[in-house]
Design an enzyme around this catalytic site. Structure first.
Site, mmCIF file in Angstrom:
data_model
loop_
_atom_site.group_PDB
_atom_site.id
_atom_site.type_symbol
_atom_site.label_atom_id
_atom_site.label_comp_id
_atom_site.label_asym_id
_atom_site.label_seq_id
_atom_site.Cartn_x
_atom_site.Cartn_y
_atom_site.Cartn_z
ATOM 1 N N LYS A 126 1.156 -1.042 0.347
ATOM 2 C CA LYS A 126 -0.117 0.124 0.013
ATOM 3 C C LYS A 126 1.126 1.023 -0.638
ATOM 4 O O LYS A 126 0.389 2.136 -0.527
ATOM 5 C CB LYS A 126 -0.859 0.210 1.200
ATOM 6 C CG LYS A 126 -2.695 -0.863 1.068
ATOM 7 C CD LYS A 126 -2.070 -2.257 1.577
ATOM 8 C CE LYS A 126 -3.454 -2.768 1.279
ATOM 9 N NZ LYS A 126 -2.892 -3.818 1.555
ATOM 10 N N LYS A 161 -8.219 1.319 4.365
ATOM 11 C CA LYS A 161 -7.803 -0.181 4.379
ATOM 12 C C LYS A 161 -6.538 -0.517 5.416
ATOM 13 O O LYS A 161 -4.873 0.124 5.756
ATOM 14 C CB LYS A 161 -7.627 -0.868 3.788
ATOM 15 C CG LYS A 161 -6.253 -0.392 2.325
ATOM 16 C CD LYS A 161 -7.281 -0.707 1.341
ATOM 17 C CE LYS A 161 -6.234 0.520 0.204
ATOM 18 N NZ LYS A 161 -6.460 0.496 -1.007
ATOM 19 N N ARG A 211 -6.644 -4.970 -12.065
ATOM 20 C CA ARG A 211 -5.397 -5.805 -11.821
ATOM 21 C C ARG A 211 -4.403 -6.187 -12.649
ATOM 22 O O ARG A 211 -4.723 -7.072 -14.177
ATOM 23 C CB ARG A 211 -5.564 -7.521 -11.178
ATOM 24 C CG ARG A 211 -3.857 -8.485 -11.138
ATOM 25 C CD ARG A 211 -3.106 -7.384 -10.270
ATOM 26 N NE ARG A 211 -3.094 -7.514 -8.709
ATOM 27 C CZ ARG A 211 -3.895 -8.627 -7.428
ATOM 28 N NH1 ARG A 211 -3.281 -9.527 -8.059
ATOM 29 N NH2 ARG A 211 -3.830 -7.522 -6.678
ATOM 30 N N ARG A 226 -11.964 -6.446 -11.314
ATOM 31 C CA ARG A 226 -12.894 -7.230 -10.482
ATOM 32 C C ARG A 226 -13.993 -6.165 -10.325
ATOM 33 O O ARG A 226 -13.199 -5.285 -9.204
ATOM 34 C CB ARG A 226 -11.796 -7.362 -9.686
ATOM 35 C CG ARG A 226 -11.030 -8.583 -9.953
ATOM 36 C CD ARG A 226 -9.551 -8.707 -9.293
ATOM 37 N NE ARG A 226 -8.871 -7.285 -9.015
ATOM 38 C CZ ARG A 226 -7.673 -6.957 -7.970
ATOM 39 N NH1 ARG A 226 -7.148 -7.528 -7.775
ATOM 40 N NH2 ARG A 226 -7.402 -5.825 -8.265
ATOM 41 N N ARG A 234 -15.885 -3.400 -2.906
ATOM 42 C CA ARG A 234 -14.515 -3.856 -2.820
ATOM 43 C C ARG A 234 -14.610 -5.183 -3.589
ATOM 44 O O ARG A 234 -15.339 -6.096 -3.574
ATOM 45 C CB ARG A 234 -14.556 -5.034 -1.486
ATOM 46 C CG ARG A 234 -14.161 -4.469 -0.198
ATOM 47 C CD ARG A 234 -14.066 -5.454 1.144
ATOM 48 N NE ARG A 234 -15.136 -5.502 1.230
ATOM 49 C CZ ARG A 234 -15.947 -6.861 1.952
ATOM 50 N NH1 ARG A 234 -14.372 -7.297 2.813
ATOM 51 N NH2 ARG A 234 -17.198 -7.826 2.174
ATOM 52 N N ASP A 274 -2.944 -2.575 -8.923
ATOM 53 C CA ASP A 274 -3.807 -2.377 -8.496
ATOM 54 C C ASP A 274 -4.407 -0.464 -9.107
ATOM 55 O O ASP A 274 -4.153 0.082 -8.848
ATOM 56 C CB ASP A 274 -4.950 -2.241 -7.809
ATOM 57 C CG ASP A 274 -4.825 -4.225 -6.866
ATOM 58 O OD1 ASP A 274 -4.406 -4.976 -8.120
ATOM 59 O OD2 ASP A 274 -4.820 -4.704 -5.646
ATOM 60 N N GLU A 282 -2.676 0.222 -5.798
ATOM 61 C CA GLU A 282 -1.606 -0.804 -4.436
ATOM 62 C C GLU A 282 -0.938 -1.212 -6.181
ATOM 63 O O GLU A 282 -1.204 -1.510 -6.726
ATOM 64 C CB GLU A 282 -2.685 -1.832 -3.730
ATOM 65 C CG GLU A 282 -3.434 -1.566 -3.124
ATOM 66 C CD GLU A 282 -3.629 -2.779 -2.533
ATOM 67 O OE1 GLU A 282 -3.683 -3.571 -2.740
ATOM 68 O OE2 GLU A 282 -5.108 -2.415 -1.801
ATOM 69 N N ASN A 284 0.873 -4.568 -5.856
ATOM 70 C CA ASN A 284 1.001 -6.560 -4.994
ATOM 71 C C ASN A 284 2.498 -6.935 -5.375
ATOM 72 O O ASN A 284 2.867 -7.254 -6.875
ATOM 73 C CB ASN A 284 -0.264 -7.329 -6.041
ATOM 74 C CG ASN A 284 -1.109 -6.652 -4.817
ATOM 75 O OD1 ASN A 284 -1.836 -5.805 -3.850
ATOM 76 N ND2 ASN A 284 -1.819 -5.083 -5.682
#
Length: 322
Positions: A126, A161, A211, A226, A234, A274, A282, A284
Protein backbone atom coordinates in the site's frame (compact mmCIF):
# COMPACT_ATOMS: atom_id res chain seq x y z
CA UNK A 1 18.88 -26.38 -17.95
CA UNK A 2 18.60 -28.69 -14.97
CA UNK A 3 17.01 -26.18 -12.60
CA UNK A 4 16.37 -26.60 -8.87
CA UNK A 5 13.42 -24.48 -7.83
CA UNK A 6 12.42 -23.79 -4.27
CA UNK A 7 8.95 -22.48 -3.50
CA UNK A 8 7.93 -20.95 -0.18
CA UNK A 9 4.16 -20.74 0.08
CA UNK A 10 1.12 -21.29 2.25
CA UNK A 11 0.07 -24.95 2.72
CA UNK A 12 -0.41 -26.43 -0.74
CA UNK A 13 -3.15 -28.64 0.67
CA UNK A 14 -5.40 -25.58 1.10
CA UNK A 15 -5.06 -23.93 -2.33
CA UNK A 16 -7.69 -23.71 -5.07
CA UNK A 17 -5.89 -25.22 -8.07
CA UNK A 18 -8.40 -23.64 -10.46
CA UNK A 19 -7.30 -20.15 -9.44
CA UNK A 20 -3.94 -20.38 -7.71
CA UNK A 21 -1.16 -18.54 -9.57
CA UNK A 22 1.64 -20.27 -7.67
CA UNK A 23 0.25 -23.66 -8.68
CA UNK A 24 0.18 -22.56 -12.33
CA UNK A 25 3.87 -21.62 -12.11
CA UNK A 26 4.71 -24.96 -10.51
CA UNK A 27 2.89 -26.90 -13.23
CA UNK A 28 4.83 -25.07 -15.95
CA UNK A 29 8.13 -25.52 -14.08
CA UNK A 30 7.53 -29.24 -13.76
CA UNK A 31 6.77 -29.51 -17.49
CA UNK A 32 10.24 -28.12 -18.13
CA UNK A 33 11.90 -30.65 -15.90
CA UNK A 34 12.58 -28.41 -12.90
CA UNK A 35 13.14 -30.20 -9.62
CA UNK A 36 10.76 -28.56 -7.14
CA UNK A 37 11.47 -28.21 -3.42
CA UNK A 38 8.38 -27.22 -1.42
CA UNK A 39 8.69 -25.24 1.82
CA UNK A 40 6.65 -23.07 4.15
CA UNK A 41 7.99 -20.13 6.15
CA UNK A 42 8.31 -22.31 9.27
CA UNK A 43 10.73 -24.55 7.38
CA UNK A 44 13.37 -21.86 6.73
CA UNK A 45 16.25 -21.61 9.21
CA UNK A 46 19.82 -20.38 9.64
CA UNK A 47 22.52 -22.52 11.25
CA UNK A 48 26.31 -22.26 11.42
CA UNK A 49 26.71 -19.60 8.70
CA UNK A 50 24.29 -21.22 6.22
CA UNK A 51 20.58 -21.02 5.40
CA UNK A 52 18.59 -24.22 5.19
CA UNK A 53 15.09 -25.38 4.38
CA UNK A 54 13.17 -28.43 5.56
CA UNK A 55 11.91 -29.26 2.08
CA UNK A 56 9.72 -31.80 0.39
CA UNK A 57 10.38 -32.79 -3.21
CA UNK A 58 7.11 -31.93 -4.90
CA UNK A 59 5.16 -33.32 -7.82
CA UNK A 60 2.06 -31.45 -8.99
CA UNK A 61 -0.87 -32.61 -11.10
CA UNK A 62 -3.85 -30.72 -12.45
CA UNK A 63 -6.28 -32.95 -10.57
CA UNK A 64 -9.00 -31.37 -8.43
CA UNK A 65 -8.92 -34.25 -5.93
CA UNK A 66 -5.18 -34.94 -5.64
CA UNK A 67 -3.11 -32.07 -7.00
CA UNK A 68 0.19 -32.70 -5.25
CA UNK A 69 2.43 -35.47 -4.05
CA UNK A 70 5.44 -35.29 -1.73
CA UNK A 71 8.21 -37.64 -2.84
CA UNK A 72 10.83 -37.16 -0.15
CA UNK A 73 11.54 -34.85 2.78
CA UNK A 74 15.07 -33.55 3.11
CA UNK A 75 16.95 -30.63 4.64
CA UNK A 76 18.62 -28.65 1.88
CA UNK A 77 21.19 -25.88 1.77
CA UNK A 78 19.16 -23.10 0.15
CA UNK A 79 22.28 -21.90 -1.68
CA UNK A 80 22.19 -25.13 -3.71
CA UNK A 81 18.98 -23.97 -5.40
CA UNK A 82 18.89 -21.96 -8.63
CA UNK A 83 15.76 -19.98 -7.84
CA UNK A 84 13.35 -19.47 -4.95
CA UNK A 85 9.79 -18.27 -5.41
CA UNK A 86 8.71 -16.43 -2.26
CA UNK A 87 4.94 -16.79 -2.58
CA UNK A 88 3.69 -16.50 1.00
CA UNK A 89 0.38 -14.62 1.13
CA UNK A 90 -0.13 -11.69 3.51
CA UNK A 91 -0.66 -10.83 6.33
CA UNK A 92 2.68 -9.12 6.20
CA UNK A 93 4.04 -9.71 9.69
CA UNK A 94 7.36 -9.97 11.54
CA UNK A 95 7.67 -13.68 10.72
CA UNK A 96 7.56 -12.79 7.03
CA UNK A 97 10.23 -10.12 7.59
CA UNK A 98 12.50 -12.50 9.48
CA UNK A 99 12.26 -14.96 6.60
CA UNK A 100 13.31 -12.26 4.11
CA UNK A 101 16.45 -11.61 6.18
CA UNK A 102 17.45 -15.26 5.84
CA UNK A 103 16.63 -15.25 2.12
CA UNK A 104 18.80 -12.19 1.65
CA UNK A 105 21.81 -14.21 2.82
CA UNK A 106 20.88 -16.88 0.26
CA UNK A 107 20.54 -14.27 -2.50
CA UNK A 108 24.13 -13.13 -1.84
CA UNK A 109 25.36 -16.61 -2.78
CA UNK A 110 23.89 -16.21 -6.29
CA UNK A 111 20.42 -17.70 -5.95
CA UNK A 112 17.69 -15.87 -7.87
CA UNK A 113 14.86 -14.95 -5.51
CA UNK A 114 11.52 -13.68 -6.78
CA UNK A 115 10.78 -11.18 -5.54
CA UNK A 116 13.98 -9.65 -4.10
CA UNK A 117 13.92 -10.15 -0.29
CA UNK A 118 15.00 -6.59 0.54
CA UNK A 119 12.23 -5.18 -1.63
CA UNK A 120 9.63 -7.56 -0.17
CA UNK A 121 10.60 -6.10 3.17
CA UNK A 122 10.85 -2.43 2.18
CA UNK A 123 8.07 -1.99 -0.36
CA UNK A 124 4.79 -2.29 1.53
CA UNK A 125 2.09 -2.98 -1.05
CA UNK A 126 0.00 0.00 0.00
CA UNK A 127 2.67 2.51 1.05
CA UNK A 128 4.94 1.80 -1.93
CA UNK A 129 2.46 3.58 -4.21
CA UNK A 130 3.27 6.87 -2.46
CA UNK A 131 6.54 6.98 -4.43
CA UNK A 132 4.41 7.84 -7.47
CA UNK A 133 2.52 10.90 -6.28
CA UNK A 134 1.10 11.96 -9.65
CA UNK A 135 -0.80 8.74 -10.33
CA UNK A 136 -2.34 7.88 -6.95
CA UNK A 137 -5.54 9.13 -5.29
CA UNK A 138 -5.48 11.51 -2.33
CA UNK A 139 -3.85 9.40 0.37
CA UNK A 140 -3.36 9.49 4.13
CA UNK A 141 -1.30 7.05 6.19
CA UNK A 142 -2.01 7.62 9.86
CA UNK A 143 -3.28 6.24 13.14
CA UNK A 144 -4.35 9.65 14.42
CA UNK A 145 -8.11 9.93 14.82
CA UNK A 146 -8.21 13.68 14.24
CA UNK A 147 -6.18 13.46 11.04
CA UNK A 148 -8.40 10.72 9.63
CA UNK A 149 -11.55 12.68 10.47
CA UNK A 150 -10.02 15.74 8.82
CA UNK A 151 -9.25 13.65 5.73
CA UNK A 152 -12.90 12.57 5.56
CA UNK A 153 -14.02 16.22 5.73
CA UNK A 154 -11.65 17.11 2.89
CA UNK A 155 -12.66 14.26 0.59
CA UNK A 156 -16.33 13.61 1.54
CA UNK A 157 -15.99 9.85 0.88
CA UNK A 158 -12.96 7.71 1.61
CA UNK A 159 -11.79 4.11 1.69
CA UNK A 160 -9.86 2.92 4.75
CA UNK A 161 -7.87 -0.32 4.82
CA UNK A 162 -5.12 -2.00 6.86
CA UNK A 163 -1.52 -1.94 5.66
CA UNK A 164 -0.84 -5.65 6.06
CA UNK A 165 -3.88 -7.50 4.65
CA UNK A 166 -5.13 -8.77 1.28
CA UNK A 167 -8.27 -9.94 -0.53
CA UNK A 168 -10.47 -7.02 0.55
CA UNK A 169 -10.09 -7.83 4.24
CA UNK A 170 -11.26 -5.03 6.59
CA UNK A 171 -11.88 -2.41 3.90
CA UNK A 172 -14.35 0.29 4.93
CA UNK A 173 -16.02 3.07 2.97
CA UNK A 174 -16.69 6.10 5.15
CA UNK A 175 -18.82 9.07 4.10
CA UNK A 176 -18.85 12.51 5.64
CA UNK A 177 -21.46 12.57 8.41
CA UNK A 178 -21.50 8.79 8.87
CA UNK A 179 -22.50 8.10 12.50
CA UNK A 180 -20.05 5.16 12.61
CA UNK A 181 -16.94 7.22 11.81
CA UNK A 182 -15.48 7.10 15.33
CA UNK A 183 -15.99 3.38 15.86
CA UNK A 184 -14.57 2.51 12.43
CA UNK A 185 -11.46 4.60 13.10
CA UNK A 186 -11.08 3.06 16.55
CA UNK A 187 -11.36 -0.42 15.02
CA UNK A 188 -8.98 0.23 12.12
CA UNK A 189 -6.32 1.93 14.26
CA UNK A 190 -6.86 -0.20 17.37
CA UNK A 191 -7.51 3.02 19.26
CA UNK A 192 -4.65 4.93 17.62
CA UNK A 193 -2.14 2.11 18.06
CA UNK A 194 -1.97 0.87 14.45
CA UNK A 195 -1.42 2.66 11.15
CA UNK A 196 -3.95 2.37 8.35
CA UNK A 197 -4.21 3.86 4.88
CA UNK A 198 -7.04 6.07 3.66
CA UNK A 199 -7.71 7.12 0.08
CA UNK A 200 -10.43 9.24 -1.43
CA UNK A 201 -13.24 7.03 -2.75
CA UNK A 202 -13.02 6.53 -6.52
CA UNK A 203 -16.50 6.09 -7.99
CA UNK A 204 -15.01 4.31 -11.02
CA UNK A 205 -14.76 1.22 -8.82
CA UNK A 206 -18.13 0.32 -10.34
CA UNK A 207 -16.24 -0.44 -13.56
CA UNK A 208 -13.80 -2.64 -11.71
CA UNK A 209 -10.60 -2.73 -9.71
CA UNK A 210 -8.17 -3.70 -12.48
CA UNK A 211 -5.35 -6.15 -11.77
CA UNK A 212 -2.51 -5.71 -14.26
CA UNK A 213 0.34 -8.22 -14.23
CA UNK A 214 3.89 -7.00 -14.90
CA UNK A 215 6.78 -9.35 -15.72
CA UNK A 216 10.26 -7.83 -15.50
CA UNK A 217 8.83 -4.35 -16.07
CA UNK A 218 6.57 -5.31 -19.01
CA UNK A 219 2.77 -5.47 -18.65
CA UNK A 220 0.49 -8.23 -19.91
CA UNK A 221 -1.78 -6.63 -22.51
CA UNK A 222 -5.00 -7.84 -20.82
CA UNK A 223 -6.05 -7.30 -17.23
CA UNK A 224 -8.71 -8.65 -14.89
CA UNK A 225 -11.25 -6.02 -13.84
CA UNK A 226 -12.76 -7.15 -10.54
CA UNK A 227 -16.24 -5.67 -10.38
CA UNK A 228 -17.98 -5.32 -6.99
CA UNK A 229 -21.33 -6.92 -6.36
CA UNK A 230 -24.28 -4.56 -6.00
CA UNK A 231 -24.07 -2.77 -2.66
CA UNK A 232 -20.36 -3.60 -2.26
CA UNK A 233 -17.31 -1.33 -2.53
CA UNK A 234 -14.76 -4.16 -2.75
CA UNK A 235 -13.97 -5.70 -6.10
CA UNK A 236 -11.64 -8.39 -4.76
CA UNK A 237 -12.56 -11.87 -5.98
CA UNK A 238 -12.09 -13.12 -2.43
CA UNK A 239 -14.85 -10.69 -1.39
CA UNK A 240 -17.29 -11.80 -4.08
CA UNK A 241 -16.21 -9.53 -6.93
CA UNK A 242 -16.86 -10.67 -10.49
CA UNK A 243 -13.83 -10.88 -12.78
CA UNK A 244 -13.97 -9.47 -16.31
CA UNK A 245 -10.94 -9.83 -18.59
CA UNK A 246 -10.34 -6.79 -20.76
CA UNK A 247 -7.54 -5.02 -22.68
CA UNK A 248 -5.45 -2.55 -20.74
CA UNK A 249 -5.94 1.11 -21.69
CA UNK A 250 -3.57 3.91 -22.70
CA UNK A 251 -3.85 5.28 -19.17
CA UNK A 252 -3.02 1.86 -17.73
CA UNK A 253 0.09 1.77 -19.94
CA UNK A 254 1.03 5.27 -18.81
CA UNK A 255 0.85 4.16 -15.16
CA UNK A 256 2.98 1.09 -15.89
CA UNK A 257 5.56 3.29 -17.63
CA UNK A 258 5.80 5.50 -14.53
CA UNK A 259 6.66 2.59 -12.25
CA UNK A 260 8.37 -0.07 -14.41
CA UNK A 261 11.94 1.25 -14.06
CA UNK A 262 11.58 1.37 -10.28
CA UNK A 263 10.20 -2.16 -10.19
CA UNK A 264 13.12 -3.54 -12.20
CA UNK A 265 15.68 -1.55 -10.20
CA UNK A 266 14.31 -3.03 -6.96
CA UNK A 267 14.28 -6.60 -8.27
CA UNK A 268 10.49 -6.84 -8.37
CA UNK A 269 10.26 -9.22 -11.32
CA UNK A 270 6.65 -10.36 -11.00
CA UNK A 271 4.17 -7.77 -9.80
CA UNK A 272 0.42 -7.20 -9.89
CA UNK A 273 -0.72 -3.59 -9.75
CA UNK A 274 -4.25 -2.43 -8.99
CA UNK A 275 -5.82 0.47 -10.88
CA UNK A 276 -9.21 2.06 -10.24
CA UNK A 277 -10.25 4.61 -12.83
CA UNK A 278 -7.12 6.64 -13.59
CA UNK A 279 -5.36 5.91 -10.31
CA UNK A 280 -2.82 3.41 -9.04
CA UNK A 281 -4.06 2.08 -5.69
CA UNK A 282 -1.75 -0.85 -4.84
CA UNK A 283 1.45 -2.55 -5.99
CA UNK A 284 1.20 -6.23 -5.08
CA UNK A 285 4.63 -7.83 -4.78
CA UNK A 286 4.27 -10.71 -2.30
CA UNK A 287 2.08 -13.19 -4.19
CA UNK A 288 0.31 -11.58 -7.17
CA UNK A 289 -2.66 -13.54 -8.52
CA UNK A 290 -5.08 -13.59 -11.51
CA UNK A 291 -2.77 -15.44 -13.91
CA UNK A 292 -5.22 -18.26 -14.54
CA UNK A 293 -8.28 -16.04 -15.04
CA UNK A 294 -6.52 -13.97 -17.72
CA UNK A 295 -4.95 -16.99 -19.43
CA UNK A 296 -8.30 -18.76 -19.78
CA UNK A 297 -9.94 -15.82 -21.55
CA UNK A 298 -7.06 -14.65 -23.75
CA UNK A 299 -4.75 -17.65 -24.25
CA UNK A 300 -1.83 -15.34 -23.40
CA UNK A 301 0.82 -17.71 -21.96
CA UNK A 302 1.51 -15.66 -18.83
CA UNK A 303 2.91 -18.59 -16.89
CA UNK A 304 5.30 -19.47 -19.71
CA UNK A 305 6.45 -15.85 -19.88
CA UNK A 306 7.26 -15.93 -16.16
CA UNK A 307 9.20 -19.20 -16.38
CA UNK A 308 10.99 -17.99 -19.54
CA UNK A 309 12.08 -14.93 -17.60
CA UNK A 310 13.31 -17.11 -14.72
CA UNK A 311 15.33 -19.32 -17.08
CA UNK A 312 16.96 -16.29 -18.72
CA UNK A 313 17.86 -14.76 -15.35
CA UNK A 314 19.38 -18.05 -14.14
CA UNK A 315 21.35 -18.40 -17.37
CA UNK A 316 22.83 -14.91 -16.88
CA UNK A 317 23.72 -15.65 -13.24
CA UNK A 318 25.45 -18.93 -14.16
CA UNK A 319 27.31 -17.28 -17.04
CA UNK A 320 28.68 -14.62 -14.69
CA UNK A 321 29.97 -17.30 -12.32
CA UNK A 322 32.10 -18.93 -15.04
Amino acid sequence: MNIKLGVIMDPISSINVQKDSTFAMLIESQKRGFKIFYMEVKDIFWKNKKAYGISKILQVNYNLKKWFNFIEEKIINLSDLDVILMRKDPPFDMEFIYCTYILEFVEKTGVLIINKPKSLRNCNEKIFTCNFKNIIPNTLISKNKKEIKKFIEENNEIIVKPLDAMGGHSIFKISKGDPNISVIIETMTKKENRYCIAQNYISDIKYGDKRILIINGKPISYCLARIPLKGEVRGNLASGGIGKVQPITKNDLYIVEQISKTLKKRGLLFVGIDIIGNFLTEINITSPTCIIEIEKETKIPITKKIINMIEKKIYIIKKRRK
